[in-house]
Design a protein around this motif. Sequence first.
Motif, PDB file in Angstrom:
ATOM      1  N   ASP A   1       1.893  17.370  -3.864  1.00  0.00           N
ATOM      2  CA  ASP A   1       1.126  16.135  -3.845  1.00  0.00           C
ATOM      3  C   ASP A   1      -0.075  16.220  -2.547  1.00  0.00           C
ATOM      4  OD1 ASP A   1       1.014  13.302  -3.596  1.00  0.00           O
ATOM      5  OD2 ASP A   1       1.519  13.604  -1.605  1.00  0.00           O
TER       6      ASP A   1
ATOM      7  N   SER B   1       0.270  10.281 -10.812  1.00  0.00           N
ATOM      8  CA  SER B   1       1.049   8.701 -11.228  1.00  0.00           C
ATOM      9  C   SER B   1       2.301   8.645 -10.943  1.00  0.00           C
ATOM     10  CB  SER B   1       0.634   8.689 -12.658  1.00  0.00           C
ATOM     11  OG  SER B   1       1.660   9.582 -13.466  1.00  0.00           O
ATOM     12  N   ARG B   2       2.460   7.211 -10.985  1.00  0.00           N
ATOM     13  CA  ARG B   2       3.936   7.012 -10.469  1.00  0.00           C
ATOM     14  C   ARG B   2       4.941   7.597 -11.562  1.00  0.00           C
ATOM     15  NH1 ARG B   2       6.919   3.530  -7.358  1.00  0.00           N
ATOM     16  NH2 ARG B   2       5.127   3.769  -5.887  1.00  0.00           N
TER      17      ARG B   2
ATOM     18  N   ALA C   1      -3.998  15.919  -3.197  1.00  0.00           N
ATOM     19  CA  ALA C   1      -4.648  14.808  -2.410  1.00  0.00           C
ATOM     20  C   ALA C   1      -5.908  15.350  -1.661  1.00  0.00           C
ATOM     21  CB  ALA C   1      -3.752  14.097  -1.296  1.00  0.00           C
TER      22      ALA C   1
ATOM     23  N   TYR D   1       0.799  -1.170  -0.163  1.00  0.00           N
ATOM     24  CA  TYR D   1      -0.021   0.015  -0.061  1.00  0.00           C
ATOM     25  C   TYR D   1       1.166   1.365   0.121  1.00  0.00           C
ATOM     26  CZ  TYR D   1      -2.808   3.931   1.665  1.00  0.00           C
ATOM     27  OH  TYR D   1      -3.618   4.915   1.783  1.00  0.00           O
TER      28      TYR D   1
ATOM     29  N   TYR E   1      -6.738  12.410  -7.850  1.00  0.00           N
ATOM     30  CA  TYR E   1      -5.241  12.368  -7.234  1.00  0.00           C
ATOM     31  C   TYR E   1      -4.343  11.046  -7.811  1.00  0.00           C
ATOM     32  CZ  TYR E   1      -1.872  11.402  -3.663  1.00  0.00           C
ATOM     33  OH  TYR E   1      -0.400  11.086  -2.937  1.00  0.00           O
ATOM     34  N   THR E   2      -5.168   9.864  -7.879  1.00  0.00           N
ATOM     35  CA  THR E   2      -4.562   8.794  -8.587  1.00  0.00           C
ATOM     36  C   THR E   2      -3.919   9.163  -9.820  1.00  0.00           C
ATOM     37  OG1 THR E   2      -6.463   7.402  -8.785  1.00  0.00           O
ATOM     38  CG2 THR E   2      -5.094   7.004  -6.574  1.00  0.00           C
ATOM     39  N   THR E   3      -4.976   9.798 -10.563  1.00  0.00           N
ATOM     40  CA  THR E   3      -4.678  10.112 -11.960  1.00  0.00           C
ATOM     41  C   THR E   3      -3.551  11.212 -12.181  1.00  0.00           C
ATOM     42  OG1 THR E   3      -7.099   9.537 -12.563  1.00  0.00           O
ATOM     43  CG2 THR E   3      -5.831  10.695 -14.173  1.00  0.00           C
TER      44      THR E   3
ATOM     45  N   SER F   1       2.883   1.825  -3.271  1.00  0.00           N
ATOM     46  CA  SER F   1       2.046   2.371  -4.398  1.00  0.00           C
ATOM     47  C   SER F   1       1.365   3.647  -4.197  1.00  0.00           C
ATOM     48  CB  SER F   1       0.770   1.318  -4.661  1.00  0.00           C
ATOM     49  OG  SER F   1      -0.177   1.341  -3.462  1.00  0.00           O
ATOM     50  N   SER F   2       1.788   4.147  -3.047  1.00  0.00           N
ATOM     51  CA  SER F   2       1.204   5.577  -2.677  1.00  0.00           C
ATOM     52  C   SER F   2       2.142   6.625  -3.065  1.00  0.00           C
ATOM     53  CB  SER F   2       0.532   5.803  -1.204  1.00  0.00           C
ATOM     54  OG  SER F   2       0.430   7.136  -0.846  1.00  0.00           O
ATOM     55  N   PRO F   3       1.576   7.669  -3.853  1.00  0.00           N
ATOM     56  CA  PRO F   3       2.454   8.721  -4.440  1.00  0.00           C
ATOM     57  C   PRO F   3       3.143   9.511  -3.063  1.00  0.00           C
ATOM     58  CG  PRO F   3       0.633   8.958  -5.767  1.00  0.00           C
ATOM     59  CD  PRO F   3       0.292   7.930  -4.538  1.00  0.00           C
TER      60      PRO F   3
END
Length: 310
Positions: free
Chosen positions: A122, A138-139, A126, A54, A133-135, A57-59
């Motif tokens: 960030d 992105s990584r 958020a 988790y 946010y996730t879009t 995978s979190s920015p």
Amino acid sequence: MDENQTEVVTDFVLAGFSQTPSTEAGLFVLFLFFYVSTWVGNVLIMVTVASDNYLNSSPMYFLLGNLSFLDLCYSTVTTPKLLADFLDNDKLIHYDQCIAQLFFLHFVGAAEMFLLTVMAYDRYVAICRPLHYTTIMSRGLCCVLVAASWMGGFVHSTVQTILTIRLPFCGPNHVDNFFCDVPPVIKLACTDTFVIELLMVSNSGLISTSSFVVLVSSYSTILVKIRSKEGRRKALSTCGSHLMVVTLFFGPCIFIYARPFSTFSVDKMVSVLYNVITPMMNPLIYTLRNKEVKSAMQKLWDRSGLTWKK
């Protein structure tokens, strides 16, 4: 004659904290504790983020892991030499080593400033745009922003270093700090450095001050956009650790670099704050206020098989 003068100074003498051996020995133990704590805390955060699906995978935590790596690098630029000097009466550093220390200090320091600014962005995305946010974060974008932070630090440090090595040094050679930094080093140059000082203050001072203004503006915008008291409380809880880190890091940097290169008696103590104390405090600030990181650390501890069994 001028050519010989530029080659006179081959070593610099760094200022110590005390002339008493017993005091220096005590300081050695204290700063060794700080340095070991910095390594333990930051490595623990890096391992925790990397091992937890988790967090990894979190920015936000990806950026936190990079901040911990920068903190390790930052403290390592100056602290090992400081520890060695506590046990050495001469406290000498060769010219080339001095320039290298100066370069990496500004390289990593500026990269950390830029990364903290990225972390503020960030948090803004958020909290103010949670559905996207996730879009947005992105990584791929996170990797680009981290790389840009390192590149910005490299460019800044290269400018500072080039301006320094172009100066002639023919004595004195006593650096009024426990490490080589631009302000105390260029004061030893055998030429008028007024224009160089202005260029360096405009460079370092502008970066630290503008980054700090962007950070404060970002967090202020977050609080203004959130109307509910509960929402503001959660936002303050989320951003509180970031604000503490920003204050500890940027406050001393602005004090040192955003003014003409005059010397104050507290400069060494301020340098200790952002070179030694802040990299050690960052892991504590983030873990003590963050339930997700503490939970991930507990899982990591349990998987290691080191739990006490009755």
